[in-house]
Write a protein that holds these residues in place. Structure first.
Motif, short mmCIF file in Angstrom:
data_model
loop_
_atom_site.label_atom_id
_atom_site.label_comp_id
_atom_site.label_asym_id
_atom_site.label_seq_id
_atom_site.Cartn_x
_atom_site.Cartn_y
_atom_site.Cartn_z
N GLN A 252 0.85 -1.19 0.00
CA GLN A 252 0.00 0.00 0.00
C GLN A 252 0.88 1.23 0.00
OE1 GLN A 252 -3.10 -1.03 -0.08
NE2 GLN A 252 -4.09 0.95 -0.43
N ARG A 253 0.76 2.04 -1.05
CA ARG A 253 1.54 3.26 -1.15
C ARG A 253 0.95 4.36 -0.26
NH1 ARG A 253 4.38 4.23 -6.07
NH2 ARG A 253 3.61 6.35 -5.93
N SER A 254 1.72 5.42 -0.07
CA SER A 254 1.26 6.53 0.77
C SER A 254 0.06 7.25 0.15
CB SER A 254 2.40 7.53 0.98
OG SER A 254 2.88 8.02 -0.27
N ASP A 255 -0.09 7.15 -1.20
CA ASP A 255 -1.21 7.81 -1.85
C ASP A 255 -2.47 6.94 -1.87
OD1 ASP A 255 -0.47 5.87 -3.65
OD2 ASP A 255 0.09 7.25 -5.26
N GLY A 256 -2.41 5.78 -1.20
CA GLY A 256 -3.57 4.91 -1.11
C GLY A 256 -3.66 3.85 -2.18
N LYS A 257 -2.82 3.92 -3.21
CA LYS A 257 -2.82 2.93 -4.27
C LYS A 257 -2.00 1.70 -3.85
CE LYS A 257 -3.39 6.16 -8.13
NZ LYS A 257 -4.58 5.54 -8.71
N ALA A 258 -2.34 0.55 -4.43
CA ALA A 258 -1.63 -0.69 -4.13
C ALA A 258 -0.65 -1.00 -5.26
CB ALA A 258 -2.61 -1.84 -3.95
N GLU A 259 0.62 -1.07 -4.91
CA GLU A 259 1.67 -1.39 -5.89
C GLU A 259 1.90 -2.90 -5.89
OE1 GLU A 259 6.51 -0.89 -6.23
OE2 GLU A 259 5.34 0.82 -5.48
N THR A 260 1.65 -3.52 -7.05
CA THR A 260 1.76 -4.97 -7.18
C THR A 260 3.09 -5.34 -7.82
OG1 THR A 260 -0.63 -5.14 -7.48
CG2 THR A 260 0.69 -7.06 -8.10
N THR A 261 3.83 -6.24 -7.17
CA THR A 261 5.10 -6.74 -7.70
C THR A 261 5.05 -8.26 -7.70
OG1 THR A 261 6.25 -4.84 -6.73
CG2 THR A 261 7.61 -6.69 -7.47
N VAL A 370 6.42 -16.74 -19.78
CA VAL A 370 7.50 -17.72 -19.92
C VAL A 370 8.44 -17.63 -18.72
CG1 VAL A 370 9.38 -18.53 -21.38
CG2 VAL A 370 7.30 -17.62 -22.43
N ASN A 371 9.16 -16.52 -18.62
CA ASN A 371 10.02 -16.26 -17.46
C ASN A 371 9.72 -14.86 -16.95
OD1 ASN A 371 11.85 -18.66 -17.27
ND2 ASN A 371 12.39 -18.03 -19.35
N ASN A 372 9.06 -14.78 -15.84
CA ASN A 372 8.73 -13.49 -15.23
C ASN A 372 9.73 -13.22 -14.11
OD1 ASN A 372 7.44 -11.15 -14.38
ND2 ASN A 372 6.04 -12.28 -13.04
N TYR A 373 10.81 -12.52 -14.43
CA TYR A 373 11.82 -12.20 -13.41
C TYR A 373 11.26 -11.15 -12.45
CZ TYR A 373 14.72 -14.52 -16.89
OH TYR A 373 15.22 -15.43 -17.80
N GLU A 374 10.63 -10.12 -13.02
CA GLU A 374 9.94 -9.14 -12.17
C GLU A 374 8.92 -8.38 -13.00
OE1 GLU A 374 11.44 -6.08 -8.88
OE2 GLU A 374 11.35 -5.15 -10.87
N TRP A 375 7.73 -8.25 -12.44
CA TRP A 375 6.67 -7.42 -13.03
C TRP A 375 6.25 -6.44 -11.95
CZ3 TRP A 375 3.92 -7.91 -17.85
CH2 TRP A 375 2.83 -7.06 -17.98
N ARG A 376 6.34 -5.15 -12.26
CA ARG A 376 6.07 -4.14 -11.23
C ARG A 376 5.06 -3.12 -11.78
NH1 ARG A 376 9.05 -2.45 -6.74
NH2 ARG A 376 10.73 -3.85 -7.39
N ASP A 377 3.89 -3.09 -11.16
CA ASP A 377 2.89 -2.07 -11.48
C ASP A 377 3.10 -0.87 -10.58
OD1 ASP A 377 0.89 -3.16 -13.54
OD2 ASP A 377 1.02 -4.82 -12.12
N LEU A 378 2.73 0.31 -11.10
CA LEU A 378 2.88 1.57 -10.36
C LEU A 378 4.32 1.77 -9.89
CD1 LEU A 378 -0.38 1.57 -8.18
CD2 LEU A 378 0.00 2.68 -10.36
N ALA A 379 5.27 1.41 -10.76
CA ALA A 379 6.69 1.60 -10.43
C ALA A 379 7.02 3.07 -10.27
CB ALA A 379 7.57 0.97 -11.51
N LEU A 380 6.27 3.92 -10.98
CA LEU A 380 6.45 5.38 -10.87
C LEU A 380 5.13 6.04 -11.23
CD1 LEU A 380 8.41 7.88 -10.58
CD2 LEU A 380 8.62 7.77 -13.07
N ILE A 381 4.76 7.07 -10.48
CA ILE A 381 3.58 7.86 -10.80
C ILE A 381 4.03 9.29 -11.09
CG2 ILE A 381 1.41 8.81 -9.91
CD1 ILE A 381 1.00 6.28 -8.34
N PHE A 382 3.54 9.85 -12.19
CA PHE A 382 3.94 11.22 -12.55
C PHE A 382 2.73 11.97 -13.08
CE2 PHE A 382 4.39 8.73 -16.37
CZ PHE A 382 4.04 9.57 -17.41
N ASN A 383 2.84 13.29 -13.07
CA ASN A 383 1.75 14.17 -13.49
C ASN A 383 2.13 14.94 -14.75
OD1 ASN A 383 -0.28 14.00 -11.16
ND2 ASN A 383 1.63 14.43 -10.09
#
Length: 408
Positions: A252-261, A370-383
């Motif tokens: 859970q990020r500070s902005d309330g969003k959930a970062e999935t890794t 096939v090979n998922n070494y890392e999948w990162r959602d919401l790795a960065l948020i920008f405006n």
């Protein structure tokens, strides 16, 4: 108003090891049971408020169709209960039970009667049903000559001829053509504005995230997650590669969003930055401004082939643009543990004003399955802000030139 209450719902089917066991159990019910129960859905509970739209997702066999059949009343639950208020319209399967030898008009009348439409009401609604279904002269032809898309168009037109209090839609709409999908979702959105409660089952990430307020993830016959559509879809995407013994984590990020890794961890992203062309970090990005997306990757184990993928998503989690170094023919071969690689990606931020996120993927091919070494959602948020461009609408900025030539 349509209200749905599902309480500890479960569905089990009897399985017999021998054919004669079924007959023996029927002939002598006092004897010990000769079957085992196979649970396809168990202990499912949730509420849907009037006017709310809820999406239900899950892999094949997760129990989605069984759940909807019990909600629609076509299958009785083994345990638990379903309570719904208001008029319900359900589009669960192709044709909604259409008889193949009857014409489309005859089937529309029968389906309408099952939905509670009166004879006079059906006569009044039939022109609108024909116009929306757009099957033309086939309306008076047997349904057996219809394509699957034509059946869905007619079934949807009948089910939604009158705005229901509750609308339940399964994957059936996915077989329609692109124009009809847009048309049907426009009607669904209009119903939502008028207060219809929606339950939508779909594998279409964009449909779930653009229409629904909340999403429920079913897995192995139970609720695995219930949250905002973007968070559930991110988690579902991570689950698709779970056969690789990977970890799936939500923070859970500070902005309330959930970062999935998710991933197996042979390589990880350690830093994601958006800078200007000179390399200075940006707090806000101007519309059309040339920027650099800088992604730092640390290699934990030897990898024969490493691909970096990234995508830009809008505030609803829908992908605006995405690519990877497999598509650009820039794979890293035979990378070694301990190495660090910096990916420097330059592009003009031709985006509309708003909030966007960066999703990253470290894989061996163009897909994470096939090979998922890392999948990162919401790795960065920008405006993105509009500093020096004329006002425009939408999520993309196009540097258009309009020429007007008087015609004599």
């Amino acid at each position: 108003m349509g209200y749905i209450t599902v309480t500890r719902l479960g569905k089990a089917y009897k399985q017999y090891t021998r054919r004669w066991h079924r007959a023996a159990e029927w002939l002598d019910p006092r004897d010990k049971p000769r079957h085992q129960l196979h649970w396809v859905l168990q202990d499912v509970s949730f509420n849907v408020q009037p006017g709310e739209a809820v999406g239900i997702i899950g892999i094949n066999g997760a129990g989605k169709s069984t759940l909807l059949k019990m909600l629609a009343g076509t299958t009785q639950p083994t345990t638990g209960s379903v309570r719904m208020t208001g008029r319900v319209a359900a589009l669960l399967e192709l044709g909604m039970g259409f008889h193949p030898d009857f014409t489309g008009r005859q089937n529309a009348i029968m389906a309408g009667q099952l939905l509670g439409y009166g004879a006079e009401g059906l006569q009044r609604l039939m022109p609108d049903i024909e116009a929306f279904a757009e099957v033309g002269d086939y309306m008076d032809q047997p349904v057996r000559v219809y394509s699957s898309g034509m059946q869905v168009r007619l079934a949807f037109a009948v089910a939604t001829a009158i705005r229901p209090d509750i609308l339940i839609v399964d994957e059936a709409l996915s077989v329609g053509d692109a124009f009809f999908q847009h048309k049907s979702f426009d009607r669904i959105r209009e119903f939502r504005k008028q207060g219809t409660t929606l339950l939508l089952v779909s594998h279409d990430k964009q449909a779930i995230q653009s229409v629904c307020d909340r999403a429920i993830l079913l897995n192995k016959g139970g609720i695995a997650m219930e949250s905002k559509p973007e968070e559930v879809m991110d988690y579902y995407n991570a689950m698709l590669a779970a056969h690789q013994s990977q970890r799936v984590q939500q923070i859970q990020r500070s902005d309330g969003k959930a970062e999935t890794t998710s991933g197996t961890g042979e390589a990880v992203v350690t830093q994601v930055q958006i800078t200007n062309i000179e390399g200075q970090p940006l707090e806000f990005v101007g519309v059309g401004q040339p920027v650099r997306l800088r992604i730092t990757v640390q290699v934990k184990q030897d990898i024969p082939r490493l691909i970096l993928g990234y995508s830009i998503k809008d505030r609803l989690g829908q992908t605006i643009y995405g690519t990877n170094t497999d598509l650009t023919k820039q794979p890293l071969l035979n990378v070694r543990a301990g190495q660090t690689h910096l990916f420097d990606i330059q592009f003009p931020a031709n985006l509309g004003p708003g909030t966007y996120s960066i999703q990253t993927a470290l894989v061996s091919t163009e897909t994470h399955l096939v090979n998922n070494y890392e999948w990162r959602d919401l790795a960065l948020i920008f405006n993105v802000v509009n500093i020096d461009k004329s006002h425009f609408a939408g999520c993309a900025w196009l540097d258009t030139k309009i020429e007007v030539t008087p015609q004599i």
